[in-house]
Design a protein around this motif. Structure first.
Motif, PDB file in Angstrom:
ATOM      1  N   ASP A 117      -8.905  -2.801  -2.095  1.00 38.52           N
ATOM      2  CA  ASP A 117      -7.707  -3.051  -2.576  1.00 38.52           C
ATOM      3  C   ASP A 117      -7.772  -3.269  -4.344  1.00 38.52           C
ATOM      4  O   ASP A 117      -6.921  -2.727  -4.717  1.00 38.52           O
ATOM      5  CB  ASP A 117      -7.146  -4.523  -2.360  1.00 38.52           C
ATOM      6  N   LEU A 129      -7.822   0.408  -5.467  1.00 39.89           N
ATOM      7  CA  LEU A 129      -6.371   1.122  -5.414  1.00 39.89           C
ATOM      8  C   LEU A 129      -5.752   0.499  -6.495  1.00 39.89           C
ATOM      9  O   LEU A 129      -4.633   1.211  -6.900  1.00 39.89           O
ATOM     10  CB  LEU A 129      -6.083   0.899  -4.085  1.00 39.89           C
ATOM     11  N   LEU A 152       0.900  -1.239  -0.104  1.00 37.99           N
ATOM     12  CA  LEU A 152      -0.124  -0.001  -0.052  1.00 37.99           C
ATOM     13  C   LEU A 152       0.881   1.118   0.055  1.00 37.99           C
ATOM     14  O   LEU A 152       1.574   1.306   0.903  1.00 37.99           O
ATOM     15  CB  LEU A 152      -0.982   0.050   1.154  1.00 37.99           C
ATOM     16  N   ASP A 153       0.857   1.953  -0.983  1.00 31.29           N
ATOM     17  CA  ASP A 153       1.594   3.171  -1.241  1.00 31.29           C
ATOM     18  C   ASP A 153       0.799   4.339  -0.908  1.00 31.29           C
ATOM     19  O   ASP A 153       0.023   4.829  -1.522  1.00 31.29           O
ATOM     20  CB  ASP A 153       1.979   3.261  -2.619  1.00 31.29           C
ATOM     21  N   LEU A 154       1.083   4.814   0.288  1.00 31.84           N
ATOM     22  CA  LEU A 154       0.460   5.821   0.919  1.00 31.84           C
ATOM     23  C   LEU A 154       0.400   7.330   0.297  1.00 31.84           C
ATOM     24  O   LEU A 154      -0.578   8.138   0.119  1.00 31.84           O
ATOM     25  CB  LEU A 154       0.467   6.196   2.561  1.00 31.84           C
ATOM     26  N   ASP A 155       1.525   7.428  -0.209  1.00 29.96           N
ATOM     27  CA  ASP A 155       1.770   8.769  -0.955  1.00 29.96           C
ATOM     28  C   ASP A 155       1.149   8.753  -2.309  1.00 29.96           C
ATOM     29  O   ASP A 155       0.651   9.964  -2.446  1.00 29.96           O
ATOM     30  CB  ASP A 155       3.540   8.862  -1.196  1.00 29.96           C
ATOM     31  N   GLU A 156       1.268   7.690  -3.055  1.00 32.54           N
ATOM     32  CA  GLU A 156       0.338   7.683  -4.365  1.00 32.54           C
ATOM     33  C   GLU A 156      -1.079   7.454  -4.077  1.00 32.54           C
ATOM     34  O   GLU A 156      -1.859   7.582  -5.179  1.00 32.54           O
ATOM     35  CB  GLU A 156       0.851   6.948  -5.223  1.00 32.54           C
ATOM     36  N   GLY A 157      -1.312   6.896  -2.921  1.00 36.60           N
ATOM     37  CA  GLY A 157      -2.877   6.310  -2.911  1.00 36.60           C
ATOM     38  C   GLY A 157      -3.077   5.181  -3.695  1.00 36.60           C
ATOM     39  O   GLY A 157      -4.135   5.233  -4.243  1.00 36.60           O
TER      40      GLY A 157
END
Length: 606
Positions: A257, A260, A195-200
């Motif tokens: 998921d 995203l 899960l890439d929180l920066d890119e969402g």
């Protein structure tokens, strides 16, 4: 040097009986391309019916002569002798008990087969122990044992196995299959998801190496064609099993998921220039599809990146949610295929690899200017699905063009079945497209041919398509099912004998093979045969989480089928009749419960 065949050799002939002469003990057989052979029987000739997995041996030796009636489709294996014009038949395989009987068109044939496949993979991966994906291994032997020396767990092969378990539950209601699908989905989320929180966004690891409690994550692909990159198709297939599980359970985490991961496709793989389409690879650090680090995969597009998303997850995501955005993505996908893949001025096959501007890439790796037979058929099959969602002349035209062209250039019209990879262009003096590696036949390419011609039959009602569907399904069921050890073979020789030399082609689990194609075939062959062609009802099973599906609406359409062709006939919840459903809209209004309930939905043809 002469070209006369002056030696004996054995081979297979598939075709339709033309006569039987009881006095001479001979019969005729005409192949799919209208060549006729005279065959002799001997006191040692034996016969059987095609045999489903987990069925007893169906001997037909005692009645074979009475069964050799004109018009019946059979396989006969035997010997050509240089001193005789007749084929010496040693074995005969009948596809049914009567002339126009095809056992694989029985209402439960594919349902029984998918259950056996699920049991095979369940035993191979978990044995008699509790379901624990720490013990999952990508490689499974011919006899059904997981590897004890290779500890690699590949994300997309686990997902394909999860697809198989989820599909088996949907078709049979076997609870252990749903348990295996849900635990596998949870394992993917916990171990393979990033899960890439920066890119969402979410993207999925290539896999992990597991030894005991130690776990080494592998981010970029280590498969030769995709080395040190994030391949589009691995992200696509990471969703395959999870979305099929979502259709059953409504687990909101799966949907999140998926959303995203779709964002990953739309923000990084999508070519936002005037050319459009989806790139095949990303740099694992910068997520740039045009990075120099990608080498031969820099700025490329291919069938897998553009079209494979539809059957692998996107159609099922639309079926589960009914969201317009997924219908739009599907339309964009098939518009792209219809516009850029045909190349009929030069070849009978579609193009599959492209530069970013859609010019043809005929120098890439192993493919060069070569055609994968199954990809052509896969396009035809999925165009027909899409046409039932949004009808367009170009969808029908391309699907039928492929269906009409392919038998002469991609199938084996003497023995039955479909070939693998062939040279796209005939050279001077050639009349047959040359096989790239071999004339063997892969299990997944048979799936594409069967489903393509089944759905074409069900929608367009053409007898020629039905004949081709039956011939393809007959070859698969006669020669690919491993009756002794279970599962299906990766490859068979042109004559139907299993190819077991080495490597991936010897096993039942590998980087290329898991529980996806064989169970997808069972699922959709049953749907098309029962609901569209033979007009038999089918039961489907679901077990949603309370409040999982938005507005408590369960969407139960088994596939994208022609509008008005099916409806809900009956619904049971925990074996009790339930009436809160809309038969034409194919939705069940779920009860407000605090516990999960098991739902059986009967779908009936209209």
């Amino acid at each position: 040097m002469g070209s006369t065949v002056d030696f004996t050799f054995s081979d297979l002939i598939a075709g339709y009986v033309t006569y039987f002469d009881a006095e001479k003990d001979t019969f005729g057989i005409k192949t799919s391309d209208d060549r006729e052979f005279d065959c002799t029987l001997s006191p040692m000739t034996y016969a059987k019916l095609i045999q489903n997995l987990d069925e007893a041996y169906p001997d037909a030796t005692g009645t074979m002569r009475s069964m050799l009636v004109p018009g019946r489709y059979i396989f006969t294996y035997g010997i050509f002798y240089p001193d005789s014009p007749k084929f010496d038949a040693k074995q005969i395989v009948f596809v049914g008990r009567k002339t126009d009987d095809y056992l694989f068109e029985k209402q439960n044939w594919w349902i029984d087969q998918v259950h056996s496949l699920a049991n095979f993979y369940y035993k191979a991966q978990f044995g008699d122990d509790e379901i624990d994906y720490r013990h999952y291994r990508t490689n499974v032997s011919l006899s059904g044992w997981r590897s004890e020396v290779n500890y690699r767990q590949e994300t997309d092969t686990i997902s394909r196995l999860v697809y198989g378990f989820a599909t088996a539950y949907m078709m049979t209601g076997d609870e252990k299959c749903l348990e295996a699908a849900e635990i596998g989905t949870e394992y993917l989320r916990e171990h393979m998801r990033f899960l890439d929180l920066d890119e969402g966004i979410v993207y999925w690891y290539h896999g992990i190496d597991v030894q005991g409690e130690r776990e080494h994550k592998i981010f970029a692909s280590e498969f030769g064609d995709d080395y040190d990159a994030i391949p589009n198709y691995e992200q696509i297939y990471a969703l395959a099993g999870q979305i099929q599980t979502y259709r059953i359970t409504g687990d909101r985490r799966i949907l999140q998921d998926a959303e995203l991961t779709v964002k990953l496709f739309e923000e990084f793989f999508l070519d936002k220039s005037e050319y459009g389409g989806y790139f095949s690879h990303l740099d694992p650090v910068t997520l740039d599809p045009c990075s120099e680090s990608l080498g031969r995969n820099k700025g490329k597009k291919n069938w897998n990146s553009v079209g494979d998303r539809a059957p692998a997850y996107l159609i099922n995501l639309w079926l589960a949610t009914g969201k317009q955005e997924y219908a739009d993505m599907l339309e964009y996908t098939f518009d792209t295929i219809s516009k850029h893949f045909p190349d009929y001025e030069n070849t009978p096959f579609v193009q599959e690899r492209f530069y970013s501007d859609w010019s043809h890439d005929t120098t890439w790796g192993w493919q060069q200017n070569r055609a994968v037979v199954g990809h052509n058929l896969k396009i035809a099959w999925n165009l027909m699905r899409m046409n039932s969602l949004k009808p367009k002349d170009e969808y029908i035209n391309l699907a039928t063009k492929i269906a009409d062209i392919m038998p002469a250039v991609g199938s084996d019209r003497q023995r039955g079945g479909w070939y693998d990879v062939v040279e796209r262009i005939l050279q001077q003096g050639e009349t047959v497209h040359r096989y790239v590696w071999h004339d063997r036949k892969a299990w997944w390419q048979q799936e594409q041919s069967i489903l393509a011609y089944l759905i074409l039959t069900g929608v367009l009602k053409k007898s020629e398509y039905h004949r081709l569907a039956r011939e393809a399904a007959a070859f698969y069921n006669a020669w690919f099912l491993d009756i002794e050890d279970g599962g299906v073979y990766f490859n068979v020789l042109a004559n139907g004998i299993p190819f077991l030399a080495s490597g991936n082609e010897r096993g039942k689990g590998s980087h290329s093979m898991s529980g996806y194609h064989s169970t997808e075939l069972c699922y959709l062959a049953a749907v098309y045969t029962n609901l569209l062609i033979n007009k038999h009802p089918m039961d489907f099973y679901f077990k949603p989480y309370p409040g999982g599906f938005p507005d408590n609406i369960l969407r139960v359409s088994p596939d994208i089928l022609p509008p008005g062709s099916i409806k809900i006939g009956a619904v049971e919840i925990d074996e009790q009749s339930y009436n809160n459903f809309d038969p034409e809209k194919l939705i069940v209004n779920l009860p407000d419960t605090k516990e999960r309930v098991k739902i059986k939905v009967q779908i009936v043809p209209v």
